[in-house]
Design a protein around this motif. Sequence first.
Motif, PDB file in Angstrom:
ATOM      1  N   ASP A 154       0.855  -1.188   0.000  1.00 32.09           N
ATOM      2  CA  ASP A 154       0.000   0.000   0.000  1.00 32.09           C
ATOM      3  C   ASP A 154       0.890   1.236   0.000  1.00 32.09           C
ATOM      4  OD1 ASP A 154      -1.767   2.086   0.506  1.00 32.09           O
ATOM      5  OD2 ASP A 154      -3.029   0.882   1.827  1.00 32.09           O
ATOM      6  N   ARG A 194       0.107   4.372  -0.515  1.00 33.53           N
ATOM      7  CA  ARG A 194      -0.470   5.502   0.227  1.00 33.53           C
ATOM      8  C   ARG A 194      -0.216   5.355   1.725  1.00 33.53           C
ATOM      9  NH1 ARG A 194      -6.384   6.794  -2.550  1.00 33.53           N
ATOM     10  NH2 ARG A 194      -5.568   7.431  -4.603  1.00 33.53           N
ATOM     11  N   GLU A 195      -0.370   4.150   2.250  1.00 31.73           N
ATOM     12  CA  GLU A 195      -0.110   3.920   3.667  1.00 31.73           C
ATOM     13  C   GLU A 195       1.371   4.105   3.968  1.00 31.73           C
ATOM     14  OE1 GLU A 195      -0.858   2.788   7.701  1.00 31.73           O
ATOM     15  OE2 GLU A 195      -2.041   3.676   6.071  1.00 31.73           O
ATOM     16  N   GLU A 197      12.730   8.936   3.641  1.00 31.71           N
ATOM     17  CA  GLU A 197      13.164   8.077   4.744  1.00 31.71           C
ATOM     18  C   GLU A 197      14.678   7.882   4.737  1.00 31.71           C
ATOM     19  OE1 GLU A 197       9.422   5.506   6.177  1.00 31.71           O
ATOM     20  OE2 GLU A 197      10.643   4.528   4.638  1.00 31.71           O
ATOM     21  N   ALA A 240       3.379   6.195   2.474  1.00 30.02           N
ATOM     22  CA  ALA A 240       3.627   7.633   2.544  1.00 30.02           C
ATOM     23  C   ALA A 240       3.058   8.230   3.832  1.00 30.02           C
ATOM     24  CB  ALA A 240       3.024   8.327   1.326  1.00 30.02           C
ATOM     25  N   ARG A 241       1.878   7.747   4.226  1.00 30.85           N
ATOM     26  CA  ARG A 241       1.228   8.298   5.425  1.00 30.85           C
ATOM     27  C   ARG A 241       2.026   8.004   6.683  1.00 30.85           C
ATOM     28  NH1 ARG A 241      -1.936   7.118   9.558  1.00 30.85           N
ATOM     29  NH2 ARG A 241      -1.858   4.875   9.153  1.00 30.85           N
ATOM     30  N   THR A 242       2.714   6.872   6.722  1.00 28.85           N
ATOM     31  CA  THR A 242       3.436   6.444   7.922  1.00 28.85           C
ATOM     32  C   THR A 242       4.947   6.583   7.765  1.00 28.85           C
ATOM     33  OG1 THR A 242       3.417   4.158   7.125  1.00 28.85           O
ATOM     34  CG2 THR A 242       1.607   4.837   8.574  1.00 28.85           C
ATOM     35  N   ALA A 243       5.379   7.474   6.868  1.00 25.77           N
ATOM     36  CA  ALA A 243       6.817   7.655   6.623  1.00 25.77           C
ATOM     37  C   ALA A 243       7.550   8.038   7.908  1.00 25.77           C
ATOM     38  CB  ALA A 243       7.031   8.723   5.557  1.00 25.77           C
ATOM     39  N   HIS A 244       8.746   7.511   8.070  1.00 30.82           N
ATOM     40  CA  HIS A 244       9.572   7.794   9.244  1.00 30.82           C
ATOM     41  C   HIS A 244      10.472   8.997   8.966  1.00 30.82           C
ATOM     42  CE1 HIS A 244       8.275   4.092  11.144  1.00 30.82           C
ATOM     43  NE2 HIS A 244       8.571   3.432  10.033  1.00 30.82           N
ATOM     44  N   THR A 252       8.729   8.870  -1.010  1.00 30.81           N
ATOM     45  CA  THR A 252       8.817   8.547   0.418  1.00 30.81           C
ATOM     46  C   THR A 252      10.119   7.816   0.731  1.00 30.81           C
ATOM     47  OG1 THR A 252       6.411   8.423   0.532  1.00 30.81           O
ATOM     48  CG2 THR A 252       7.636   7.380   2.324  1.00 30.81           C
TER      49      THR A 252
END
Length: 275
Positions: free
Chosen positions: A18, A20-21, A90, A23-27, A86
């Motif tokens: 995923d 999109r997920e 990271e 990118a949303r949870t990028a560290h 992303t």
Amino acid sequence: MTPNNETTTVPPETAGFDVREFARTAHGSRRGTLALGPLAEDPLDADSVRLVRALRDMERTTLRRVRDLLVTATHKDARVTAFLTTWMFERFWTADALDAVLDASPAARDLPTSAGPARRVPAERRERRGPVRRSLIANVTGTQIVAVHVTTGLVDEWITQAAYRRLAGVSPAMASIVNPVLETKHRHVRFLAEEAERRLRGSARAQRLTCRALRHAAWPLGSVDRSGHERTFFERHVFGDQRGRAEARRVRGMVAALPGIRPGVASTVESRLLP
């Protein structure tokens, strides 16, 4: 519904990645969570610090690598370019975390210079082409170049993971710093492995082009521009002992398992990791 009236879901390890997920949870920055205090009480030895610097420099090449990818047909693939955005973010913050480790390590002040003449290997001459020439050749290759990019990126991640595991084994303090990085890289591997599998399986031409790229790449990617003595250090420190040779064999096995990658190509990758 199943006979037991339980809802079935696709296991995470087999579900599609995923983006999109991701990118949303990028560290982002890790500085606030790094446990650097123990490094003052039990400082890293010179070789470990040198490996930290080498990995930091590799993470810093990301912007240049993405630039080279996006002047090819890869930039037309929305899924891959979304991942790369992303991925680049990271890796930037991973390099920043390694900078913090270097700042906290007294041995970093006495490291030998990383500058020096590059190693000249005939098989790597393709890697020394300028960006304009690489772009022209890649665009003639067409969309199959995407398979080359995701597969070489995947192999590169496997190799750098081996180096990070070596670093994590130095001390509990380094393990606490490196293990989150490895978790981040595991996500990168998941995406690249999924894309490489799909693209290689669907095209014999992609397989041929990727085999050629794997045979001629300087590992880790970007090493063609590094000094010869730094490359030799990396090979000896990460892959030079029994544990390191086992890591190199592991990389060979994973490369050989990719669709259409001949065993001889995987053996070439392994041999070029060893000092």
